[in-house]
Design an enzyme around this catalytic site. Sequence first.
Site, PDB file in Angstrom:
ATOM      1  N   ALA A 151       0.807  -1.217   0.000  1.00  0.00           N
ATOM      2  CA  ALA A 151       0.000   0.000   0.000  1.00  0.00           C
ATOM      3  C   ALA A 151       0.838   1.263   0.000  1.00  0.00           C
ATOM      4  O   ALA A 151       0.460   2.287   0.561  1.00  0.00           O
ATOM      5  CB  ALA A 151      -0.948  -0.001   1.208  1.00  0.00           C
ATOM      6  N   ALA A 191       2.797   2.841  -5.378  1.00  0.00           N
ATOM      7  CA  ALA A 191       2.365   1.988  -6.498  1.00  0.00           C
ATOM      8  C   ALA A 191       1.042   1.314  -6.168  1.00  0.00           C
ATOM      9  O   ALA A 191       0.121   1.271  -6.997  1.00  0.00           O
ATOM     10  CB  ALA A 191       3.436   0.957  -6.820  1.00  0.00           C
ATOM     11  N   GLY A 192       0.920   0.797  -4.951  1.00  0.00           N
ATOM     12  CA  GLY A 192      -0.294   0.098  -4.562  1.00  0.00           C
ATOM     13  C   GLY A 192      -1.500   1.019  -4.484  1.00  0.00           C
ATOM     14  O   GLY A 192      -2.588   0.696  -4.968  1.00  0.00           O
ATOM     15  N   PHE A 236      18.534  17.345 -11.000  1.00  0.00           N
ATOM     16  CA  PHE A 236      18.870  16.028 -10.460  1.00  0.00           C
ATOM     17  C   PHE A 236      19.881  15.354 -11.383  1.00  0.00           C
ATOM     18  O   PHE A 236      20.048  15.743 -12.545  1.00  0.00           O
ATOM     19  CB  PHE A 236      17.597  15.164 -10.327  1.00  0.00           C
ATOM     20  CG  PHE A 236      17.213  14.885  -8.893  1.00  0.00           C
ATOM     21  CD1 PHE A 236      17.027  15.911  -7.997  1.00  0.00           C
ATOM     22  CD2 PHE A 236      17.027  13.596  -8.442  1.00  0.00           C
ATOM     23  CE1 PHE A 236      16.673  15.670  -6.670  1.00  0.00           C
ATOM     24  CE2 PHE A 236      16.671  13.325  -7.129  1.00  0.00           C
ATOM     25  CZ  PHE A 236      16.498  14.376  -6.244  1.00  0.00           C
ATOM     26  N   ASP A 294       9.556  -9.470  -0.347  1.00  0.00           N
ATOM     27  CA  ASP A 294       8.428 -10.402  -0.272  1.00  0.00           C
ATOM     28  C   ASP A 294       7.804 -10.676  -1.640  1.00  0.00           C
ATOM     29  O   ASP A 294       7.626 -11.824  -2.049  1.00  0.00           O
ATOM     30  CB  ASP A 294       7.336  -9.849   0.655  1.00  0.00           C
ATOM     31  CG  ASP A 294       7.833  -9.511   2.044  1.00  0.00           C
ATOM     32  OD1 ASP A 294       9.047  -9.329   2.224  1.00  0.00           O
ATOM     33  OD2 ASP A 294       6.990  -9.414   2.956  1.00  0.00           O
ATOM     34  N   GLN A 328      21.353  -0.584  -7.065  1.00  0.00           N
ATOM     35  CA  GLN A 328      21.846   0.790  -6.978  1.00  0.00           C
ATOM     36  C   GLN A 328      22.384   1.126  -5.597  1.00  0.00           C
ATOM     37  O   GLN A 328      21.701   0.924  -4.586  1.00  0.00           O
ATOM     38  CB  GLN A 328      20.732   1.770  -7.336  1.00  0.00           C
ATOM     39  CG  GLN A 328      21.200   3.224  -7.336  1.00  0.00           C
ATOM     40  CD  GLN A 328      20.184   4.140  -7.984  1.00  0.00           C
ATOM     41  OE1 GLN A 328      19.265   4.621  -7.332  1.00  0.00           O
ATOM     42  NE2 GLN A 328      20.326   4.375  -9.282  1.00  0.00           N
ATOM     43  N   HIS A 381      23.385   4.346  -3.551  1.00  0.00           N
ATOM     44  CA  HIS A 381      23.201   5.801  -3.568  1.00  0.00           C
ATOM     45  C   HIS A 381      24.497   6.462  -3.111  1.00  0.00           C
ATOM     46  O   HIS A 381      25.134   5.988  -2.164  1.00  0.00           O
ATOM     47  CB  HIS A 381      22.053   6.193  -2.631  1.00  0.00           C
ATOM     48  CG  HIS A 381      21.552   7.581  -2.841  1.00  0.00           C
ATOM     49  ND1 HIS A 381      22.261   8.693  -2.449  1.00  0.00           N
ATOM     50  CD2 HIS A 381      20.403   8.041  -3.408  1.00  0.00           C
ATOM     51  CE1 HIS A 381      21.575   9.782  -2.762  1.00  0.00           C
ATOM     52  NE2 HIS A 381      20.436   9.415  -3.350  1.00  0.00           N
ATOM     53  N   LEU A 422      19.754   7.935   4.369  1.00  0.00           N
ATOM     54  CA  LEU A 422      19.906   8.645   3.102  1.00  0.00           C
ATOM     55  C   LEU A 422      20.032  10.150   3.297  1.00  0.00           C
ATOM     56  O   LEU A 422      19.287  10.760   4.058  1.00  0.00           O
ATOM     57  CB  LEU A 422      18.685   8.347   2.221  1.00  0.00           C
ATOM     58  CG  LEU A 422      18.636   9.025   0.848  1.00  0.00           C
ATOM     59  CD1 LEU A 422      19.675   8.431  -0.072  1.00  0.00           C
ATOM     60  CD2 LEU A 422      17.244   8.871   0.243  1.00  0.00           C
ATOM     61  N   THR A 476      19.481  13.071   0.769  1.00  0.00           N
ATOM     62  CA  THR A 476      18.849  13.162  -0.535  1.00  0.00           C
ATOM     63  C   THR A 476      19.747  13.756  -1.624  1.00  0.00           C
ATOM     64  O   THR A 476      20.565  14.643  -1.361  1.00  0.00           O
ATOM     65  CB  THR A 476      17.555  13.995  -0.463  1.00  0.00           C
ATOM     66  OG1 THR A 476      17.012  14.135  -1.778  1.00  0.00           O
ATOM     67  CG2 THR A 476      17.818  15.381   0.102  1.00  0.00           C
ATOM     68  N   GLU A 477      19.546  13.259  -2.852  1.00  0.00           N
ATOM     69  CA  GLU A 477      20.223  13.832  -4.017  1.00  0.00           C
ATOM     70  C   GLU A 477      19.835  15.288  -4.209  1.00  0.00           C
ATOM     71  O   GLU A 477      20.540  16.053  -4.868  1.00  0.00           O
ATOM     72  CB  GLU A 477      19.864  13.013  -5.264  1.00  0.00           C
ATOM     73  CG  GLU A 477      20.647  13.385  -6.501  1.00  0.00           C
ATOM     74  CD  GLU A 477      20.503  12.348  -7.597  1.00  0.00           C
ATOM     75  OE1 GLU A 477      20.397  12.740  -8.773  1.00  0.00           O
ATOM     76  OE2 GLU A 477      20.489  11.141  -7.279  1.00  0.00           O
ATOM     77  N   HIS A 486      20.606   1.181  -1.953  1.00  0.00           N
ATOM     78  CA  HIS A 486      19.449   2.075  -1.981  1.00  0.00           C
ATOM     79  C   HIS A 486      18.255   1.521  -2.741  1.00  0.00           C
ATOM     80  O   HIS A 486      17.110   1.714  -2.330  1.00  0.00           O
ATOM     81  CB  HIS A 486      19.880   3.404  -2.607  1.00  0.00           C
ATOM     82  CG  HIS A 486      18.797   4.417  -2.729  1.00  0.00           C
ATOM     83  ND1 HIS A 486      18.099   4.913  -1.632  1.00  0.00           N
ATOM     84  CD2 HIS A 486      18.264   5.054  -3.809  1.00  0.00           C
ATOM     85  CE1 HIS A 486      17.215   5.812  -2.033  1.00  0.00           C
ATOM     86  NE2 HIS A 486      17.273   5.894  -3.362  1.00  0.00           N
ATOM     87  N   ARG A 503      19.100   3.562 -12.289  1.00  0.00           N
ATOM     88  CA  ARG A 503      17.940   4.456 -12.230  1.00  0.00           C
ATOM     89  C   ARG A 503      18.374   5.887 -11.992  1.00  0.00           C
ATOM     90  O   ARG A 503      19.185   6.153 -11.114  1.00  0.00           O
ATOM     91  CB  ARG A 503      16.989   4.025 -11.102  1.00  0.00           C
ATOM     92  CG  ARG A 503      15.829   4.988 -10.907  1.00  0.00           C
ATOM     93  CD  ARG A 503      14.864   4.509  -9.842  1.00  0.00           C
ATOM     94  NE  ARG A 503      15.405   4.519  -8.497  1.00  0.00           N
ATOM     95  CZ  ARG A 503      15.556   5.614  -7.742  1.00  0.00           C
ATOM     96  NH1 ARG A 503      15.244   6.807  -8.213  1.00  0.00           N
ATOM     97  NH2 ARG A 503      16.035   5.509  -6.510  1.00  0.00           N
ATOM     98  N   SER A 547      11.991   7.135  -9.751  1.00  0.00           N
ATOM     99  CA  SER A 547      11.345   6.021  -9.043  1.00  0.00           C
ATOM    100  C   SER A 547       9.899   6.362  -8.682  1.00  0.00           C
ATOM    101  O   SER A 547       8.993   5.539  -8.867  1.00  0.00           O
ATOM    102  CB  SER A 547      12.127   5.643  -7.782  1.00  0.00           C
ATOM    103  OG  SER A 547      12.236   6.742  -6.903  1.00  0.00           O
ATOM    104  N   LEU A 548       9.650   7.564  -8.167  1.00  0.00           N
ATOM    105  CA  LEU A 548       8.268   7.951  -7.864  1.00  0.00           C
ATOM    106  C   LEU A 548       7.425   7.945  -9.126  1.00  0.00           C
ATOM    107  O   LEU A 548       6.266   7.520  -9.123  1.00  0.00           O
ATOM    108  CB  LEU A 548       8.231   9.331  -7.208  1.00  0.00           C
ATOM    109  CG  LEU A 548       8.798   9.446  -5.789  1.00  0.00           C
ATOM    110  CD1 LEU A 548       8.649  10.873  -5.265  1.00  0.00           C
ATOM    111  CD2 LEU A 548       8.119   8.472  -4.850  1.00  0.00           C
TER     112      LEU A 548
END
Length: 563
Positions: free
Chosen positions: A11, A14-15, A113, A210, A229, A231, A241, A243-244, A340, A375, A380-381
């Site tokens: 959830a 993507a879910g 980015f 999973d 990947q 990071h 992390l 962030t980039e 990452h 990537r 990714s988002l």
Amino acid sequence: MPAHDVLIIGAGLAGQRAALAAAGAGATVAIMSKVHPVRSHSNAAAGGINAALNPEDSWESHAFDTVKGSDYLGDQDAIEVMCREAPDEILWLEHAGVTFHRNDEGLLGTRAFGGASAARTYYVADITGQALLHVLYEQMMKHHRQIDSYEEWFVTALVQDDSGACCGCVCRNIRDGSMQLFSAKSVILATGGSGQCFKPTTNALICTGDGMAHAYRIGAPLMDMEMIQYHPTTLSGTGILITEGARGEGAHLYNALGERFMEKYAPNKMELASRDVVSRAEQTEINEGRGFPDGTVALDITKVPRKRTLEALREIVNIGRDFAGVDITREPIHILPGQHYIMGGVKTDVWGATPVPGLYAAGEVACVSVHGGNRLGANSLLDTLIFGRRAGEHAAERARGMRMPKASEASLQDERRAINAIVRRERGSGRRVSEIKLELGTMMNQNCAVYRDHEGLMEAHEIIRRLKEEAKTAYIDDRGTVFNQDVLGALELGYMLDVAECNVVAALVRRESRGAQYRLDFPERNDADWLKHVVLTADGADVPKISASPVAITQWQPGVRSY
């Protein structure tokens, strides 16, 4: 027995995007997650989401940057779909209530980015994933009549009918330990990645592979599993992390000699080269003795105006203070490459469909393949939302007109017996689950990381085979039913070992260096022999069965990749 047109496992973004799309198409939907949805790992996506929304930009430019970033291993038909549909997805999110940053003119603002030829990353400070996740959850609540949400339910197996189609799952209610069989016309995996196979990792504790393992165990192929990947900017020891977005705002990287070393490795893009290039550069500096005594290099965010840092990077200001004791607005922070993301996953088409009828996958669990060997940050988002939506639409369409299949009760009984066997293991009869998990993660970080070679990968495979045997007798302490995380940890360990074996086998098979796969014994990219995907299937064998799949090329032929 609960029955739905579309059952979504996971959830996160993507879910939830799949659930909204399926419900919008008129399907009855169940969405199931082992944590509360807004605690999904999508929260950790900080930097932003890419789209060529600016009239001066183009989806073709975005697509080429993605193809190049993938080291030409990404399937270009899928990349075109993602980049074409990106602008409309950003507008949909904004209209749904995502408070994207706006510039002084009131227009949606972007940041730069890595690997991008234009500033096309839309963001909400450095909490973009969290902002998106909460808005999607709000939207999902509007469809509560069509979407049944099963929070804190743990899937233990997928179920197939006599024809081999996926028709549901067996799951455990974490709150009381009860087991339940769910039937569905279509099943979508949205379970995220497998970062916990590595230690340290930027991934949450729930990212244990999973969905990949579930799909693999019923015959679905896994693809690009060697592409893992690292990071460039994570905290030593913890894997947390940075962030980039920090480099997108103008932060610099320095070695212990005070040299801005990216000038040597990517003179045009510097710190905003693709992630695999920057991570290898950092690791080279560390390996050759130009790093700091703690095995790191320095990220200097003081190059960014303090006001801007406090406005756009406020969460990493807190991370630096709380976990490294550093005020990043006043002094550099020490970082190193850390695990990452996994570019590989369950092989799907551009609608999220796998070769197993009725089974779909979207997000990090899936391999479309839009990321190929590497990537780009903030893709990714976009991947989760575009292909989550498409999987939801296609799964709903497939379910329309179908009769509800009936999942076999035998699967439920099999899973009950398997869990009871774990609970009944005598204390001290084997190793602890946590010990095996720690050995696996430490070993994978040594042998299947930024640099690899045949000897290290062979050692890794031997260790994984031994750990698989030891996992069969690993014991747990908690024998209760209420929120028994011990028994879930034992199940997750099995998933992690399956996925880690596929990572290592695929890395052994690919005898070249491409994207995130850098083989010291095969240091060159070899398009003649290896411009193809490595595909692994279980096929009832003790070790993965190896095959290959061609790379889809539409308009960009492989070229020299430099930044």
